[in-house]
Design an enzyme around this catalytic site. Structure first.
Site, PDB file in Angstrom:
ATOM      1  N   HIS A  51      -7.866  -1.331   5.442  1.00 42.54           N
ATOM      2  CA  HIS A  51      -6.415   0.010   5.984  1.00 42.54           C
ATOM      3  C   HIS A  51      -6.234   1.019   4.918  1.00 42.54           C
ATOM      4  O   HIS A  51      -6.372   1.678   5.522  1.00 42.54           O
ATOM      5  CB  HIS A  51      -5.033  -0.921   5.979  1.00 42.54           C
ATOM      6  CG  HIS A  51      -4.031  -0.486   6.167  1.00 42.54           C
ATOM      7  ND1 HIS A  51      -3.922   0.334   7.919  1.00 42.54           N
ATOM      8  CD2 HIS A  51      -2.840   0.327   6.080  1.00 42.54           C
ATOM      9  CE1 HIS A  51      -2.622   1.065   8.553  1.00 42.54           C
ATOM     10  NE2 HIS A  51      -1.952   1.044   7.357  1.00 42.54           N
ATOM     11  N   HIS A  72       4.419  -5.641  10.497  1.00 36.48           N
ATOM     12  CA  HIS A  72       5.422  -5.097  11.829  1.00 36.48           C
ATOM     13  C   HIS A  72       5.667  -5.702  12.328  1.00 36.48           C
ATOM     14  O   HIS A  72       5.067  -7.175  12.680  1.00 36.48           O
ATOM     15  CB  HIS A  72       4.327  -3.997  11.970  1.00 36.48           C
ATOM     16  CG  HIS A  72       4.117  -2.967  11.340  1.00 36.48           C
ATOM     17  ND1 HIS A  72       5.124  -1.781  11.803  1.00 36.48           N
ATOM     18  CD2 HIS A  72       3.450  -1.595   9.784  1.00 36.48           C
ATOM     19  CE1 HIS A  72       4.991  -1.141  10.991  1.00 36.48           C
ATOM     20  NE2 HIS A  72       3.860  -1.568  10.061  1.00 36.48           N
ATOM     21  N   ASP A  75       6.082   4.519   5.324  1.00 38.64           N
ATOM     22  CA  ASP A  75       6.633   3.505   5.573  1.00 38.64           C
ATOM     23  C   ASP A  75       6.830   1.756   5.304  1.00 38.64           C
ATOM     24  O   ASP A  75       7.373   0.968   5.368  1.00 38.64           O
ATOM     25  CB  ASP A  75       6.109   3.287   7.624  1.00 38.64           C
ATOM     26  CG  ASP A  75       4.423   2.602   7.411  1.00 38.64           C
ATOM     27  OD1 ASP A  75       3.831   3.102   7.071  1.00 38.64           O
ATOM     28  OD2 ASP A  75       4.293   2.187   8.734  1.00 38.64           O
ATOM     29  N   HIS A  76       5.777   2.301   4.195  1.00 46.36           N
ATOM     30  CA  HIS A  76       5.886   0.630   3.586  1.00 46.36           C
ATOM     31  C   HIS A  76       6.228   0.830   1.716  1.00 46.36           C
ATOM     32  O   HIS A  76       6.330  -0.092   1.204  1.00 46.36           O
ATOM     33  CB  HIS A  76       4.736   0.250   3.034  1.00 46.36           C
ATOM     34  CG  HIS A  76       4.078  -0.667   4.637  1.00 46.36           C
ATOM     35  ND1 HIS A  76       4.279  -2.174   5.008  1.00 46.36           N
ATOM     36  CD2 HIS A  76       3.266  -0.073   5.985  1.00 46.36           C
ATOM     37  CE1 HIS A  76       3.393  -2.212   6.344  1.00 46.36           C
ATOM     38  NE2 HIS A  76       3.183  -0.945   6.748  1.00 46.36           N
ATOM     39  N   ASP A 112       0.135  -4.849   6.103  1.00 49.06           N
ATOM     40  CA  ASP A 112      -0.559  -4.372   7.060  1.00 49.06           C
ATOM     41  C   ASP A 112      -1.722  -4.640   7.072  1.00 49.06           C
ATOM     42  O   ASP A 112      -3.212  -4.242   7.962  1.00 49.06           O
ATOM     43  CB  ASP A 112      -1.146  -2.679   7.116  1.00 49.06           C
ATOM     44  CG  ASP A 112       0.364  -1.955   7.947  1.00 49.06           C
ATOM     45  OD1 ASP A 112       1.255  -2.516   8.047  1.00 49.06           O
ATOM     46  OD2 ASP A 112       0.364  -0.644   7.678  1.00 49.06           O
ATOM     47  N   HIS A 122       0.753  -1.114  -0.248  1.00 54.72           N
ATOM     48  CA  HIS A 122      -0.129   0.007   0.118  1.00 54.72           C
ATOM     49  C   HIS A 122       0.793   1.030   0.483  1.00 54.72           C
ATOM     50  O   HIS A 122       2.004   0.996   0.206  1.00 54.72           O
ATOM     51  CB  HIS A 122      -0.376  -0.224   1.024  1.00 54.72           C
ATOM     52  CG  HIS A 122      -0.515   0.383   2.283  1.00 54.72           C
ATOM     53  ND1 HIS A 122       0.951  -1.244   2.632  1.00 54.72           N
ATOM     54  CD2 HIS A 122      -0.080   0.868   3.740  1.00 54.72           C
ATOM     55  CE1 HIS A 122       0.880  -1.031   4.385  1.00 54.72           C
ATOM     56  NE2 HIS A 122       0.605   0.447   4.656  1.00 54.72           N
ATOM     57  N   HIS A 169       1.423   4.366   2.599  1.00 56.41           N
ATOM     58  CA  HIS A 169       1.633   4.382   3.249  1.00 56.41           C
ATOM     59  C   HIS A 169       3.275   4.490   3.407  1.00 56.41           C
ATOM     60  O   HIS A 169       4.044   3.176   2.835  1.00 56.41           O
ATOM     61  CB  HIS A 169       1.588   4.049   4.767  1.00 56.41           C
ATOM     62  CG  HIS A 169       0.032   4.150   4.724  1.00 56.41           C
ATOM     63  ND1 HIS A 169      -0.640   3.157   5.717  1.00 56.41           N
ATOM     64  CD2 HIS A 169      -0.760   4.961   4.620  1.00 56.41           C
ATOM     65  CE1 HIS A 169      -1.808   4.153   5.494  1.00 56.41           C
ATOM     66  NE2 HIS A 169      -2.252   4.471   5.574  1.00 56.41           N
TER      67      HIS A 169
END
Length: 731
Positions: free
Chosen positions: A253, A315, A200-201, A277, A196, A198
């Protein structure tokens, strides 16, 4: 995103708070321009709750842009404080429309989010120069999977075809760490599989594409994945060397979230799910851009992949997620065993992935919405006309509500000292999961809050007690409060009860002064939206303390000592160093003022975990302090020093002690915490014993303990035929 941004922090690691604090302007001004167009009010709700329309009617509240808040309510019920999906960190939660609070919008759709991500990368590299966990590669015939720990708790995955030496990377958050793994393994990066958008990905996509010009980037076109070259649809097949991945669309998400399944080739390897996520070990991601219905369908898609499928999450949230699950299902043997194992893994900084979907279906509450145990823990029952899918979606939505409440459910005891620093009593506070029975026979999961203070000020006994059922939306379902002061010849006693029934509040107050008794009752008052009672204030204070943040001019509705509506203002006094026992600790100081003319003001000092270190009520002759142990009421003679002196214990150098305790610290803590959760009566039982012990100060404590606990014994020897004059001896 977790700690790296307002993103995929696990559902069980945070509390979804939806509260729109009342601003003072809301007392007098009308609706803001454009507010009705943004969130129209249903006709049946427009006229409800009119105890002074300027204060309680949601149409008189300021706009979400101008109102200081912890979050805004997308459901159309502005002015209602509720524990429900959609926070300032935020997601759409249980609401049927997609709503993106302002901080999430900044993170996901503006350059500010990218700058925040870069800052988090820099901080993580400084804090974890070698990664937050020790990489543990897993190899099967024809394939090797290398977890790459990045940021504070993320995982990227380097999936290598061992025959062709081609590789794909899943969610490259930190390009430097991923590139180092590529060079160490000596492989060619062929594809980036992005779950996705975001940061942090996907934050490393651009840098890796610059280094590897022929690299393909896969992801959903609906998610605006950076550097996307190959948009994928549900069921798309992706080849990397001899490896074959299947993309599955799993919204919830984000609107375009995708999971990747490595299956079929190589045939000797078990199926592997790279879940991003969507799914964690014993948890799931937040619902930012969807509803519980869409998230439930996505979770079902993942669960249907088969029990042997290996789960590689985005995570490292194992301990937090398992701890939350144990609140709901403390007697689950699979959960207890996994919690002990995860504690040992994290003690050694080892990764807890992969698990299997078979394991997850045994203890992950977000995959067990059909479980009677989970439903009973939440106090939910299927409605008459509700189909099973809708009921499971409602269970999933409710699972999200107590997430951040989990760490706030504990009991604590503080000593009360007078102005001279002498002990004069104690304060006990506790919060635990419970169930509230409505008159219609419906049970609702809630938090049971208890508080009790007992003191003797200038020789006059006084105290208060509180018993409250608080919903996960911070609404007080029922509250009983008792206060007394035993003045010689003129005792005073006051009992206040608050009950919420069918959108109405019933308040009764009974006051006894000497021989005079006076009762008051307010019936069928409209339920004031945003009312934070004394019981709810206990939970709210702990949550705000753990967040260490309160928006300026945060104001809620409250009840004054006479049972009338007033305002409660919360403000931050800053972070200070205070003496806690024999040590100095950093505390977060929060002030709460109730009332307007002469407000009652409390200043609470919280430790980072939400425990109280000090409570001061302005104008009160006592102060509550957290001590290592409660001091005796009278000073006892000091112990004579030993003639030979004391030898310090070298804990770190003692191999036996280290192997028995220090190396198992996290495992023991998890085991002890699980035991206490299974027996919520322990804090009250031990607290009562310590109180009795300190108040009576018996010369023989073991004999006193045997006498105190004798009525609780379930297997006592039969009593002798003749009563003995001797006190019972310790067992």
């Amino acid at each position: 995103m977790g700690q790296n941004g307002p993103g995929a922090e696990p559902a069980q690691g945070s509390l979804d708070v939806l509260m729109t604090p009342v601003s003072p302007e809301a007392m007098t001004r009308g609706p803001s321009k454009g507010y009705e167009e943004q969130w129209p009010i249903p006709d049946e709700e427009a006229g409800s709750g009119c105890l002074g329309r300027s204060l309680l009617d949601p149409r008189s509240l300021p706009s979400p842009e101008s109102c200081p808040r912890l979050a805004c309510d997308p459901s159309g019920s502005r002015g209602r404080w509720s524990w429900s999906p959609g926070t300032w960190e935020a997601h759409a939660g249980a609401h049927t429309r997609v709503h993106q609070p302002w901080m999430y919008t900044l993170y996901a759709h503006t350059r500010l989010g990218y700058l925040f991500y870069k800052r988090q990368v820099r901080k993580a590299r400084e804090r974890y120069p070698h990664g937050h966990s020790v990489p543990q590669p897993v190899a099967f015939p024809g394939v090797k999977i290398l977890p790459v720990p990045v940021l504070a708790n993320n995982y990227s995955y380097l999936v290598i075809d061992t025959g062709s030496r081609c590789a794909a990377v899943v969610d490259p958050a930190d390009p430097r760490a991923v590139q180092a793994a590529i060079e160490q393994e000596g492989v060619t990066l062929d594809a980036i599989l992005c779950t996705h958008k975001h940061w942090d990905h996907s934050g490393g996509n651009a840098e890796l594409c610059r280094r590897h010009g022929s690299c393909r980037v896969y992801g959903s076109a609906a998610d605006a994945v950076p550097q996307l070259t190959h948009p994928v649809l549900d069921g798309a097949r992706i080849g990397v060397g001899e490896l074959c991945f299947t993309a599955r669309h799993t919204p919830g998400h984000t609107v375009g979230h995708v999971i990747y399944v490595l299956d079929g080739n190589p045939p000797a390897a078990p199926p592997c799910l790279f879940s991003g996520d969507l799914l964690f070990l014993s948890g799931c991601g937040r619902i930012f851009e969807g509803t519980p219905e869409t998230m439930l369908a996505s979770l079902d898609t993942a669960a249907a992949l088969g029990e042997d499928t290996l789960l590689w999450p985005g995570h490292e949230y194992a301990l937090e997620c398992l701890g939350f699950a144990s609140l709901l299902d403390a007697d689950n043997p699979h959960l207890e065993q996994k919690l002990r194992w995860a504690g040992q893994q994290r003690l050694e900084r080892r990764s807890t992935c992969p698990s299997t979907l078979g394991e997850e279906c045994a203890y992950n509450p977000f995959l067990r919405t059909q479980s009677p145990e989970v439903q009973a823990a939440l106090g939910l029952r299927r409605r008459g006309s509700e189909d099973s899918t809708a009921f499971r979606a409602r269970v999933l939505g409710e699972l999200r509500h107590p997430a951040e409440l989990g760490p706030c459910l504990f009991a604590e005891t503080l000593a009360l000292v007078d102005l001279g620093g002498r002990p004069c009593g104690e304060l006990q506070l506790s919060a635990q999961l419970g169930s509230y029975g409505h008159p219609d026979g419906r049970d609702e999961a809630c938090v049971l809050v208890r508080a009790r203070s007992q003191a003797s000020v200038d020789g006059v006994p006084c105290g208060t007690s509180l018993h409250a059922f608080v919903s996960k939306k911070l609404e007080t379902l029922e509250q009983h409060q008792h206060e007394y002061v035993k003045l010689p010849g003129h005792p005073m006693d006051k009992t206040t009860q608050l009950v919420q029934r069918g959108g109405k509040i019933l308040i009764s107050c009974t006051t006894v002064e000497g021989e005079e008794r006076q009762s008051q009752r307010w019936e069928e008052l409209p339920a004031a939206r945003g009312l934070v009672s004394e019981g709810a204030a206990v939970l709210l204070g702990r949550v705000l303390a753990r967040r260490r943040a309160v928006p300026p001019s945060t104001v809620f509705l409250a009840l004054d000592p006479e049972g009338h509506f007033c305002l409660a203002t919360y403000s931050v006094l800053g972070t200070q160093r205070q003496q806690v026992g024999v040590e100095e600790a950093e505390v977060f100081v929060l002030e709460r003022a109730v009332g307007a003319t002469v407000p009652l003001t409390w200043q609470d000092s919280f430790l980072p975990d939400g425990h109280l270190a000090r409570r001061i009520q302005v104008g009160c002759p006592t102060t509550a302090l957290l001590l290592d142990k409660l001091p005796p009421l009278e000073q006892e003679p000091t112990e004579a020093p030993l003639a030979w002196g004391k030898q310090p214990l070298a804990w770190e150098d003692d191999a036996q002690l280290r192997s028995q305790f220090l190396d198992r610290k996290e495992e023991l803590q998890a085991s002890h915490a699980a035991y206490v959760r299974r027996h919520p009566e322990l804090p009250a039982l031990l607290g009562d014993f310590l109180q009795a012990l300190l108040l009576r100060q018996p010369p023989d404590p073991p004999t006193f303990a045997a006498t105190f606990f004798a009525p609780f014994a379930t297997r006592r020897p039969p009593s002798p035929p003749f009563r003995s004059a001797c006190p019972p001896s310790p067992p």
